[in-house]
Enzyme design. Structure first.
Site, PDB file in Angstrom:
ATOM      1  N   SER A 101     -15.240   2.324  -3.846  1.00 22.98           N
ATOM      2  CA  SER A 101     -13.822   2.618  -3.631  1.00 22.98           C
ATOM      3  C   SER A 101     -13.138   2.510  -4.984  1.00 22.98           C
ATOM      4  CB  SER A 101     -13.208   1.648  -2.608  1.00 22.98           C
ATOM      5  OG  SER A 101     -13.491   0.313  -2.957  1.00 22.98           O
ATOM      6  N   GLU A 155      -9.396   2.132  -7.237  1.00 24.63           N
ATOM      7  CA  GLU A 155      -7.997   1.671  -7.193  1.00 24.63           C
ATOM      8  C   GLU A 155      -7.162   2.362  -8.274  1.00 24.63           C
ATOM      9  OE1 GLU A 155      -7.393  -2.544  -6.530  1.00 24.63           O
ATOM     10  OE2 GLU A 155      -5.805  -2.548  -8.055  1.00 24.63           O
ATOM     11  N   TYR A 186       0.903  -1.914  -5.402  1.00 29.76           N
ATOM     12  CA  TYR A 186       2.289  -2.043  -4.960  1.00 29.76           C
ATOM     13  C   TYR A 186       2.961  -2.969  -5.963  1.00 29.76           C
ATOM     14  CZ  TYR A 186       5.871  -2.817  -1.312  1.00 29.76           C
ATOM     15  OH  TYR A 186       7.015  -2.858  -0.573  1.00 29.76           O
ATOM     16  N   ALA A 217       5.322  -5.569  -8.002  1.00 25.24           N
ATOM     17  CA  ALA A 217       5.874  -6.872  -7.631  1.00 25.24           C
ATOM     18  C   ALA A 217       7.228  -6.717  -6.952  1.00 25.24           C
ATOM     19  CB  ALA A 217       6.010  -7.728  -8.887  1.00 25.24           C
ATOM     20  N   ASP A 249       3.325 -11.463  -6.395  1.00 25.34           N
ATOM     21  CA  ASP A 249       4.065 -12.424  -7.226  1.00 25.34           C
ATOM     22  C   ASP A 249       5.461 -11.871  -7.400  1.00 25.34           C
ATOM     23  OD1 ASP A 249       1.952 -14.313  -7.981  1.00 25.34           O
ATOM     24  OD2 ASP A 249       1.062 -12.561  -8.950  1.00 25.34           O
ATOM     25  N   HIS A 280      -8.026 -18.586  -7.926  1.00 23.71           N
ATOM     26  CA  HIS A 280      -6.698 -18.013  -8.168  1.00 23.71           C
ATOM     27  C   HIS A 280      -5.999 -18.810  -9.277  1.00 23.71           C
ATOM     28  CE1 HIS A 280      -2.372 -17.224  -7.335  1.00 23.71           C
ATOM     29  NE2 HIS A 280      -2.847 -16.001  -7.211  1.00 23.71           N
ATOM     30  N   ASP A 332      -8.715 -23.499  -2.819  1.00 22.71           N
ATOM     31  CA  ASP A 332      -8.543 -22.046  -2.895  1.00 22.71           C
ATOM     32  C   ASP A 332      -9.503 -21.358  -1.917  1.00 22.71           C
ATOM     33  OD1 ASP A 332      -7.049 -20.004  -4.141  1.00 22.71           O
ATOM     34  OD2 ASP A 332      -8.745 -19.472  -5.417  1.00 22.71           O
ATOM     35  N   PHE A 387      -5.502  -9.693 -19.933  1.00 19.83           N
ATOM     36  CA  PHE A 387      -5.452  -9.932 -18.471  1.00 19.83           C
ATOM     37  C   PHE A 387      -6.357 -11.118 -18.125  1.00 19.83           C
ATOM     38  CE2 PHE A 387      -5.044  -5.079 -17.359  1.00 19.83           C
ATOM     39  CZ  PHE A 387      -3.687  -5.125 -17.587  1.00 19.83           C
ATOM     40  N   HIS A 417     -15.727  -1.957  -5.913  1.00 22.62           N
ATOM     41  CA  HIS A 417     -14.352  -1.440  -5.946  1.00 22.62           C
ATOM     42  C   HIS A 417     -13.951  -1.362  -7.421  1.00 22.62           C
ATOM     43  CE1 HIS A 417     -10.174  -0.973  -4.439  1.00 22.62           C
ATOM     44  NE2 HIS A 417      -9.826  -1.755  -5.447  1.00 22.62           N
TER      45      HIS A 417
HETATM   46  P1  FAD Z   1      -2.727 -15.703  -1.281  1.00 23.41           P
HETATM   47  O1  FAD Z   1      -4.010 -15.414  -0.628  1.00 23.41           O
HETATM   48  O2  FAD Z   1      -1.549 -15.993  -0.436  1.00 23.41           O
HETATM   49  O3  FAD Z   1      -2.958 -16.912  -2.301  1.00 23.41           O
HETATM   50  C1  FAD Z   1      -1.998 -17.204  -3.297  1.00 23.41           C
HETATM   51  C2  FAD Z   1      -2.105 -18.654  -3.706  1.00 23.41           C
HETATM   52  O4  FAD Z   1      -1.632 -19.478  -2.648  1.00 23.41           O
HETATM   53  C3  FAD Z   1      -3.526 -19.139  -4.006  1.00 23.41           C
HETATM   54  O5  FAD Z   1      -3.446 -20.047  -5.066  1.00 23.41           O
HETATM   55  C4  FAD Z   1      -3.954 -19.829  -2.726  1.00 23.41           C
HETATM   56  O6  FAD Z   1      -4.931 -20.847  -2.953  1.00 23.41           O
HETATM   57  C5  FAD Z   1      -2.615 -20.433  -2.275  1.00 23.41           C
HETATM   58  N1  FAD Z   1      -2.517 -20.584  -0.814  1.00 23.41           N
HETATM   59  C6  FAD Z   1      -2.881 -19.709   0.136  1.00 23.41           C
HETATM   60  N2  FAD Z   1      -2.606 -20.188   1.364  1.00 23.41           N
HETATM   61  C7  FAD Z   1      -2.053 -21.417   1.199  1.00 23.41           C
HETATM   62  C8  FAD Z   1      -1.560 -22.413   2.067  1.00 23.41           C
HETATM   63  N3  FAD Z   1      -1.580 -22.262   3.404  1.00 23.41           N
HETATM   64  N4  FAD Z   1      -1.048 -23.570   1.528  1.00 23.41           N
HETATM   65  C9  FAD Z   1      -1.005 -23.737   0.182  1.00 23.41           C
HETATM   66  N5  FAD Z   1      -1.477 -22.819  -0.703  1.00 23.41           N
HETATM   67  C10 FAD Z   1      -1.984 -21.683  -0.205  1.00 23.41           C
HETATM   68  N6  FAD Z   1      -0.381  -7.878  -6.857  1.00 23.41           N
HETATM   69  C11 FAD Z   1       0.639  -6.999  -6.649  1.00 23.41           C
HETATM   70  O7  FAD Z   1       1.805  -7.354  -6.900  1.00 23.41           O
HETATM   71  N7  FAD Z   1       0.427  -5.746  -6.186  1.00 23.41           N
HETATM   72  C12 FAD Z   1      -0.815  -5.289  -5.885  1.00 23.41           C
HETATM   73  O8  FAD Z   1      -0.981  -4.162  -5.464  1.00 23.41           O
HETATM   74  C13 FAD Z   1      -1.923  -6.172  -6.066  1.00 23.41           C
HETATM   75  N8  FAD Z   1      -3.174  -5.821  -5.742  1.00 23.41           N
HETATM   76  C14 FAD Z   1      -4.210  -6.713  -5.877  1.00 23.41           C
HETATM   77  C15 FAD Z   1      -5.490  -6.319  -5.475  1.00 23.41           C
HETATM   78  C16 FAD Z   1      -6.557  -7.203  -5.604  1.00 23.41           C
HETATM   79  C17 FAD Z   1      -7.925  -6.749  -5.148  1.00 23.41           C
HETATM   80  C18 FAD Z   1      -6.361  -8.488  -6.156  1.00 23.41           C
HETATM   81  C19 FAD Z   1      -7.518  -9.431  -6.341  1.00 23.41           C
HETATM   82  C20 FAD Z   1      -5.083  -8.883  -6.550  1.00 23.41           C
HETATM   83  C21 FAD Z   1      -3.995  -8.007  -6.410  1.00 23.41           C
HETATM   84  N9  FAD Z   1      -2.695  -8.377  -6.753  1.00 23.41           N
HETATM   85  C22 FAD Z   1      -1.655  -7.491  -6.570  1.00 23.41           C
HETATM   86  C23 FAD Z   1      -2.415  -9.692  -7.342  1.00 23.41           C
HETATM   87  C24 FAD Z   1      -1.989 -10.730  -6.281  1.00 23.41           C
HETATM   88  O9  FAD Z   1      -0.820 -10.310  -5.622  1.00 23.41           O
HETATM   89  C25 FAD Z   1      -1.740 -12.060  -6.983  1.00 23.41           C
HETATM   90  O10 FAD Z   1      -2.944 -12.584  -7.465  1.00 23.41           O
HETATM   91  C26 FAD Z   1      -0.991 -13.125  -6.169  1.00 23.41           C
HETATM   92  O11 FAD Z   1      -0.704 -14.209  -7.050  1.00 23.41           O
HETATM   93  C27 FAD Z   1      -1.766 -13.702  -5.018  1.00 23.41           C
HETATM   94  O12 FAD Z   1      -1.890 -12.829  -3.981  1.00 23.41           O
HETATM   95  P2  FAD Z   1      -2.923 -13.160  -2.776  1.00 23.41           P
HETATM   96  O13 FAD Z   1      -2.740 -12.098  -1.790  1.00 23.41           O
HETATM   97  O14 FAD Z   1      -4.265 -13.400  -3.323  1.00 23.41           O
HETATM   98  O15 FAD Z   1      -2.270 -14.525  -2.266  1.00 23.41           O
END
Ligand code: FAD
Length: 279
Positions: free
Chosen positions: A6, A8, A40, A42, A99, A139, A148, A206, A256
């Site tokens: 896939s 991106e 998408y 921020a 973020d 993370h 994590d 990065f 990917h």
């Molecule tokens: P989460 O899974 O919510 O985790 C974020 C943090 O919160 C982690 O440190 C985790 O340990 C902690 N956490 C989770 N659940 C809990 C809980 N219940 N209690 C306390 N802590 C918790 N960013 C963009 O803006 N746009 C994009 O399109 C984009 N695409 C991405 C695609 C991929 C494949 C990847 C790997 C990253 C992408 N990102 C993107 C970056 C991502 O948005 C950031 O890394 C963001 O900081 C975390 O998103 P997440 O969905 O992993 O968050």
């Protein structure tokens, strides 16, 4: 057994970028990817451009998956975006926390990606294919690897169909992460995210920002090439090809590619790996 691929993209900002992406989609489409995904910005900053790129990809006959981040959004916003995609027959999404741009105060109604996954499952049912993000090297905002990993397992349990990892260059980090996730009951595919060395300096930045290891010997060689772009490209291709070969041999369910909207390096890599093209 064949390894799925896939690709991106990010949503282009200019009309020239939009046209260029259409060409890149055709070039990479020849590899018959499982889907193309579009990031998408921020805080929803690329909402319309992401939708538009997704529609261009779907219009060209390929499966397209928008990324969707939830931090700073309300349930109503997210429901509206999902309804827009559903109306266009899009049912695959990469669900993220995202973020907030620095200085933005609004927390919104979602704190973590797991809440977005649960929301999609509760309000949209089972016909969405949901991918989430995984971090083999932890993370960057999380101090404890075990925590994590537990949050990742909770996110998968909330209803994700699979995960795509952050890019990495250390295959052991991926294999260890997958083993640990399996011990916590995660059964879904965890697909490695592959970053070709498009531009060594940028990728090194990065990597430093997000705590991703570039092996020292790779750094030393890359830096030693100075501005010899041909050597950087050739060496980068070798390093990433070997990484992918190890991942595939070790059972990675797919690859990917972070294409940065360019086809050349990804095509070269897939060609070397014998991926995508039907033989
Ligand atoms: P989460 O899974 O919510 O985790 C974020 C943090 O919160 C982690 O440190 C985790 O340990 C902690 N956490 C989770 N659940 C809990 C809980 N219940 N209690 C306390 N802590 C918790 N960013 C963009 O803006 N746009 C994009 O399109 C984009 N695409 C991405 C695609 C991929 C494949 C990847 C790997 C990253 C992408 N990102 C993107 C970056 C991502 O948005 C950031 O890394 C963001 O900081 C975390 O998103 P997440 O969905 O992993 O968050």
């Amino acid at each position: 057994m064949s390894t799925s691929v896939s690709f991106e993209f990010f949503p282009p900002n200019t009309p020239v970028g939009v046209e260029k992406l259409k060409t890149v989609v055709q070039e990479l489409g020849a590899l018959q990817p499982q889907y193309f995904s579009v990031t998408y910005g921020a805080g929803g900053s690329t909402r319309d451009k992401t939708l538009s790129a997704v529609m261009d990809i779907a219009g060209a006959g390929f499966e397209a998956a928008p990324h969707l981040s939830c931090v700073g959004s309300t349930r109503e916003n997210i429901a509206e975006i999902l309804a827009t995609y559903r109306a266009q027959d899009i049912h695959r999404v990469v669900a993220l926390r995202g973020d907030l741009p620095s200085g933005t105060a609004t927390a919104g109604e979602f704190r973590y990606a797991s809440e977005l996954v649960s929301f999609i499952r509760e309000t949209q049912g089972s016909d969405w294919h949901i991918e989430v993000a995984a971090y083999p090297e932890v993370h960057p905002q999380q101090r404890y690897a075990a925590r994590d990993l537990q949050h990742f397992a909770d996110k998968m349990r909330a209803g994700a169909d699979g995960a795509i990892t952050q890019f990495f260059f250390n295959a052991d980090a991926y294999f260890h992460f997958v083993d640990e996730a399996r011990k916590l009951g995660v059964t879904q595919p965890i697909v490695p995210g592959i970053m070709p060395f498009h531009n060594y300096g940028r990728i090194a930045q990065f990597a430093q920002r997000d705590g991703i290891e570039i092996p020292r010997w790779v750094q030393m060689k890359m830096e030693g090439f100075m501005d010899d772009t041909a050597s950087i490209r050739a060496f980068g291709l070798d390093v990433v090809t070997q990484l992918c070969e190890r991942l595939v041999a070790g059972g990675a369910p797919g690859l990917h590619f972070y294409t940065l909207n360019q086809s050349a390096l990804t095509l070269a890599l897939c060609g070397r790996l014998g991926l995508g093209a039907k033989s």
